[in-house]
Design a protein around this motif. Structure first.
Motif, PDB file in Angstrom:
ATOM      1  N   VAL A 188       0.212  -1.203   0.180  1.00  0.00           N
ATOM      2  CA  VAL A 188      -0.092   0.123  -0.257  1.00  0.00           C
ATOM      3  C   VAL A 188       0.812   1.030   0.081  1.00  0.00           C
ATOM      4  O   VAL A 188       2.082   1.104   0.372  1.00  0.00           O
ATOM      5  CB  VAL A 188      -0.910   0.092   1.141  1.00  0.00           C
ATOM      6  N   LEU A 189       0.368   2.250  -0.770  1.00  0.00           N
ATOM      7  CA  LEU A 189       1.422   3.317  -0.747  1.00  0.00           C
ATOM      8  C   LEU A 189       0.542   4.151  -1.356  1.00  0.00           C
ATOM      9  O   LEU A 189      -0.447   4.302  -1.728  1.00  0.00           O
ATOM     10  CB  LEU A 189       1.957   3.553  -2.476  1.00  0.00           C
ATOM     11  N   ILE A 190       0.513   5.210   0.100  1.00  0.00           N
ATOM     12  CA  ILE A 190      -0.225   7.023   0.190  1.00  0.00           C
ATOM     13  C   ILE A 190       0.725   7.830  -0.401  1.00  0.00           C
ATOM     14  O   ILE A 190       1.903   7.974  -0.680  1.00  0.00           O
ATOM     15  CB  ILE A 190      -0.526   7.048   1.619  1.00  0.00           C
ATOM     16  N   GLY A 213      -5.412 -11.609  -4.810  1.00  0.00           N
ATOM     17  CA  GLY A 213      -4.023 -11.004  -5.586  1.00  0.00           C
ATOM     18  C   GLY A 213      -4.511 -10.284  -6.868  1.00  0.00           C
ATOM     19  O   GLY A 213      -3.984  -9.704  -7.720  1.00  0.00           O
ATOM     20  N   SER A 214      -5.891 -10.230  -7.046  1.00  0.00           N
ATOM     21  CA  SER A 214      -5.973  -9.359  -8.347  1.00  0.00           C
ATOM     22  C   SER A 214      -6.207  -7.424  -7.828  1.00  0.00           C
ATOM     23  O   SER A 214      -6.037  -6.334  -8.216  1.00  0.00           O
ATOM     24  CB  SER A 214      -8.098  -9.144  -8.051  1.00  0.00           C
ATOM     25  N   LEU A 215      -5.941  -7.457  -5.940  1.00  0.00           N
ATOM     26  CA  LEU A 215      -5.126  -6.301  -5.926  1.00  0.00           C
ATOM     27  C   LEU A 215      -3.376  -5.747  -5.529  1.00  0.00           C
ATOM     28  O   LEU A 215      -3.954  -5.385  -3.590  1.00  0.00           O
ATOM     29  CB  LEU A 215      -6.091  -4.897  -5.358  1.00  0.00           C
ATOM     30  N   PRO A 216      -2.826  -6.717  -6.157  1.00  0.00           N
ATOM     31  CA  PRO A 216      -1.288  -6.676  -4.864  1.00  0.00           C
ATOM     32  C   PRO A 216      -0.994  -5.431  -4.539  1.00  0.00           C
ATOM     33  O   PRO A 216      -0.328  -5.620  -3.964  1.00  0.00           O
ATOM     34  CB  PRO A 216      -0.863  -7.980  -6.163  1.00  0.00           C
ATOM     35  N   LYS A 217      -1.518  -4.385  -5.468  1.00  0.00           N
ATOM     36  CA  LYS A 217      -0.385  -2.755  -5.187  1.00  0.00           C
ATOM     37  C   LYS A 217      -1.728  -2.205  -5.094  1.00  0.00           C
ATOM     38  O   LYS A 217      -2.337  -1.639  -6.262  1.00  0.00           O
ATOM     39  CB  LYS A 217       0.589  -2.477  -5.769  1.00  0.00           C
ATOM     40  N   VAL A 218      -1.653  -1.230  -4.143  1.00  0.00           N
ATOM     41  CA  VAL A 218      -3.044   0.232  -4.237  1.00  0.00           C
ATOM     42  C   VAL A 218      -1.855   0.892  -3.561  1.00  0.00           C
ATOM     43  O   VAL A 218      -1.740   1.299  -2.703  1.00  0.00           O
ATOM     44  CB  VAL A 218      -3.970  -0.129  -3.309  1.00  0.00           C
ATOM     45  N   ALA A 219      -2.629   1.948  -5.173  1.00  0.00           N
ATOM     46  CA  ALA A 219      -1.725   3.779  -4.026  1.00  0.00           C
ATOM     47  C   ALA A 219      -3.262   4.031  -3.740  1.00  0.00           C
ATOM     48  O   ALA A 219      -3.952   3.963  -4.502  1.00  0.00           O
ATOM     49  CB  ALA A 219      -1.187   4.347  -5.254  1.00  0.00           C
ATOM     50  N   LEU A 256       2.171   1.527 -13.936  1.00  0.00           N
ATOM     51  CA  LEU A 256       3.035   0.129 -12.871  1.00  0.00           C
ATOM     52  C   LEU A 256       2.391  -1.239 -13.145  1.00  0.00           C
ATOM     53  O   LEU A 256       2.540  -1.711 -12.389  1.00  0.00           O
ATOM     54  CB  LEU A 256       3.964  -0.051 -12.463  1.00  0.00           C
ATOM     55  N   GLY A 257       0.610  -0.750 -13.022  1.00  0.00           N
ATOM     56  CA  GLY A 257      -0.017  -1.828 -12.872  1.00  0.00           C
ATOM     57  C   GLY A 257      -0.573  -1.828 -11.306  1.00  0.00           C
ATOM     58  O   GLY A 257      -1.157  -2.786 -10.509  1.00  0.00           O
ATOM     59  N   TRP A 258      -0.094  -0.935 -10.080  1.00  0.00           N
ATOM     60  CA  TRP A 258      -1.160   0.076  -9.184  1.00  0.00           C
ATOM     61  C   TRP A 258      -2.273   0.539  -9.533  1.00  0.00           C
ATOM     62  O   TRP A 258      -3.058   1.331 -10.424  1.00  0.00           O
ATOM     63  CB  TRP A 258      -0.266   1.115  -9.108  1.00  0.00           C
ATOM     64  N   TYR A 259      -3.009  -0.241  -8.120  1.00  0.00           N
ATOM     65  CA  TYR A 259      -4.457   0.569  -8.596  1.00  0.00           C
ATOM     66  C   TYR A 259      -4.584   1.205  -7.479  1.00  0.00           C
ATOM     67  O   TYR A 259      -4.642   1.375  -6.682  1.00  0.00           O
ATOM     68  CB  TYR A 259      -5.179  -0.839  -7.433  1.00  0.00           C
ATOM     69  N   VAL A 260      -4.909   2.259  -8.272  1.00  0.00           N
ATOM     70  CA  VAL A 260      -4.602   3.584  -7.989  1.00  0.00           C
ATOM     71  C   VAL A 260      -5.713   4.109  -7.600  1.00  0.00           C
ATOM     72  O   VAL A 260      -7.074   4.691  -8.461  1.00  0.00           O
ATOM     73  CB  VAL A 260      -3.668   4.949  -8.698  1.00  0.00           C
ATOM     74  N   VAL A 261      -6.095   5.253  -6.881  1.00  0.00           N
ATOM     75  CA  VAL A 261      -7.225   5.696  -6.053  1.00  0.00           C
ATOM     76  C   VAL A 261      -7.246   7.560  -5.705  1.00  0.00           C
ATOM     77  O   VAL A 261      -6.562   7.671  -4.413  1.00  0.00           O
ATOM     78  CB  VAL A 261      -8.496   5.496  -4.582  1.00  0.00           C
ATOM     79  N   ASP A 262      -7.405   8.336  -6.446  1.00  0.00           N
ATOM     80  CA  ASP A 262      -7.514   9.444  -6.559  1.00  0.00           C
ATOM     81  C   ASP A 262      -8.496  10.796  -5.055  1.00  0.00           C
ATOM     82  O   ASP A 262      -9.599   9.905  -5.213  1.00  0.00           O
ATOM     83  CB  ASP A 262      -7.252  10.191  -7.809  1.00  0.00           C
ATOM     84  N   ASN A 263      -7.845  11.707  -4.757  1.00  0.00           N
ATOM     85  CA  ASN A 263      -8.259  11.936  -3.868  1.00  0.00           C
ATOM     86  C   ASN A 263      -9.341  11.719  -2.892  1.00  0.00           C
ATOM     87  O   ASN A 263     -10.198  11.548  -2.239  1.00  0.00           O
ATOM     88  CB  ASN A 263      -9.074  13.270  -5.002  1.00  0.00           C
ATOM     89  N   LEU A 264      -8.405  10.751  -2.105  1.00  0.00           N
ATOM     90  CA  LEU A 264      -9.221  10.389  -1.704  1.00  0.00           C
ATOM     91  C   LEU A 264      -9.059  10.615  -0.059  1.00  0.00           C
ATOM     92  O   LEU A 264      -7.886  10.203   0.687  1.00  0.00           O
ATOM     93  CB  LEU A 264      -8.905   8.478  -1.147  1.00  0.00           C
ATOM     94  N   PRO A 265     -10.727  10.784   1.000  1.00  0.00           N
ATOM     95  CA  PRO A 265     -10.091  10.751   2.070  1.00  0.00           C
ATOM     96  C   PRO A 265      -9.653  10.420   3.330  1.00  0.00           C
ATOM     97  O   PRO A 265      -9.520   9.116   3.071  1.00  0.00           O
ATOM     98  CB  PRO A 265     -11.842  10.877   2.880  1.00  0.00           C
ATOM     99  N   PRO A 266      -8.769  10.895   4.074  1.00  0.00           N
ATOM    100  CA  PRO A 266      -7.773   9.180   5.018  1.00  0.00           C
ATOM    101  C   PRO A 266      -8.830   8.487   5.233  1.00  0.00           C
ATOM    102  O   PRO A 266      -8.620   7.804   6.387  1.00  0.00           O
ATOM    103  CB  PRO A 266      -6.948  10.549   5.886  1.00  0.00           C
ATOM    104  N   GLN A 267     -10.441   8.593   5.598  1.00  0.00           N
ATOM    105  CA  GLN A 267     -11.258   8.364   6.365  1.00  0.00           C
ATOM    106  C   GLN A 267     -11.483   6.691   5.710  1.00  0.00           C
ATOM    107  O   GLN A 267     -11.605   6.042   6.509  1.00  0.00           O
ATOM    108  CB  GLN A 267     -12.094   9.357   7.175  1.00  0.00           C
ATOM    109  N   MET A 268     -11.454   6.969   4.454  1.00  0.00           N
ATOM    110  CA  MET A 268     -11.548   6.084   3.252  1.00  0.00           C
ATOM    111  C   MET A 268      -9.808   4.757   3.329  1.00  0.00           C
ATOM    112  O   MET A 268     -11.117   3.952   2.004  1.00  0.00           O
ATOM    113  CB  MET A 268     -12.314   6.523   2.628  1.00  0.00           C
ATOM    114  N   LEU A 269      -8.930   4.907   4.026  1.00  0.00           N
ATOM    115  CA  LEU A 269      -8.039   4.418   4.039  1.00  0.00           C
ATOM    116  C   LEU A 269      -8.133   2.703   4.256  1.00  0.00           C
ATOM    117  O   LEU A 269      -8.200   2.168   3.822  1.00  0.00           O
ATOM    118  CB  LEU A 269      -6.695   4.668   4.393  1.00  0.00           C
ATOM    119  N   ARG A 270      -9.022   2.717   5.409  1.00  0.00           N
ATOM    120  CA  ARG A 270      -9.575   1.664   6.144  1.00  0.00           C
ATOM    121  C   ARG A 270     -10.214   0.870   5.358  1.00  0.00           C
ATOM    122  O   ARG A 270     -10.009  -0.578   4.720  1.00  0.00           O
ATOM    123  CB  ARG A 270     -10.047   1.895   7.376  1.00  0.00           C
TER     124      ARG A 270
END
Length: 290
Positions: free
Chosen positions: A9-11, A55-61, A30-44
């Motif tokens: 997981v990368l913030i 395995g379908s979401l091995p890397k999340v940013a 690079l194959g990361w699943y990226v979510v933009d403009n996410l409120p910190p409370q939605m990280l969990r």
């Protein structure tokens, strides 16, 4: 799957105008699943989803920044809590005040914290809000001297998996009588070789068949052309990687796209697949047409 087994997981955070969007796009390539403009409370909930996805979401940013308004203040506390049991890192993008001012002026947009003040007022407010986040970041990248291409390359250098491809090359065969491929970056014309179509035993075969392949590469100049073309493409593909161009297409044509171009595309792809950092796929656009 446990949290310990879940992926990385990368913030992505930092100063507005420092290149968060460019970094997010590079990570997505690079194959990361990226979510933009996410409120910190939605990280969990996002991390919970990544664990369920396996395995379908091995890397999340997740790009988290001051656009989240007052919610952003919770980022340091939430990040600290999430570090337990997960491989989580924080990337902080920064740039000097004068560079940020120039970037905002070039796009003619206000700073998100500018309000009724100046650009510098907004930048200074943002620096104050981000001070704790910057102090606890795992990676700090100063983009003051980088354009968008240079920054994308830095992100690839930091987060590409060792041995993974930095450039995807499509080698496409086609028939000139059906038109040039609109997405071709480079075109090779194999019509300088005799056409197997006029050989009775080869007419019904394709460039995937050994008999056609042997015929094509048995012609004068065929192997010499292939050797020279592969040598010419090597610095081009290396340059594409340096310039962070993730995809390109080499089109190989003959009259109908069935014999010479197919055989050459297959052999060209086989040779180019040995180049470092290049993933090669083959497409035969017109194979099967009448």
């Amino acid at each position: 799957m446990t949290a310990q087994d879940a992926g990385e997981v990368l913030i992505v955070t930092g100063m507005s105008g420092a290149g968060r969007t460019t970094a997010a796009n590079a990570l997505e390539d690079l194959g990361w699943y990226v979510v933009d403009n996410l409120p910190p409370q939605m990280l969990r909930p996002l991390l919970d989803l990544s664990e369920l996805a396996g395995g379908s979401l091995p890397k999340v940013a997740a790009v988290v920044d001051v656009r989240g308004r007052d919610l952003f203040a919770e980022l340091p506390r939430i990040t600290q809590a999430l570090r337990h049991g997960r491989h989580l890192r924080v990337l902080f993008l920064d740039a000097s005040d004068d560079v940020l001012v120039r970037r905002f002026e070039s796009v003619r947009r206000p700073h998100p914290l500018q309000g009724e003040g100046t650009l510098l007022d907004g930048i200074h407010r943002e620096r104050a809000r981000l001070a704790r986040v910057r102090e606890s970041a795992d990676l700090i990248v100063d983009t003051s001297n980088n354009n968008i291409h240079q920054l994308a390359t830095r992100i690839v250098d930091l987060f590409a998996t060792e041995g993974s491809a930095r450039h995807t090359l499509t080698v496409m065969s086609f028939g000139f009588k059906y038109g040039l491929p609109s997405d071709a970056d480079l075109v090779a014309d194999m019509r300088f070789l005799p056409n197997p179509f006029w050989v009775e035993d080869l007419k019904s075969l394709t460039g995937k068949d050994d008999a056609v392949r042997d015929y094509v590469f048995g012609q004068p100049g065929a192997v010499e052309f292939l050797d020279a073309y592969v040598a010419a493409l090597q610095p081009v593909l290396a340059g594409y990687q340096r310039e962070n161009k993730p995809h390109s297409t080499v089109a190989v044509g003959c009259t109908g796209g069935k014999h010479r171009s197919v055989a050459t595309a297959e052999e060209l792809a086989r040779r180019l697949a040995a180049l470092p950092g290049v993933a090669v796929r083959v497409k035969h656009r017109d194979l099967g047409r009448e």
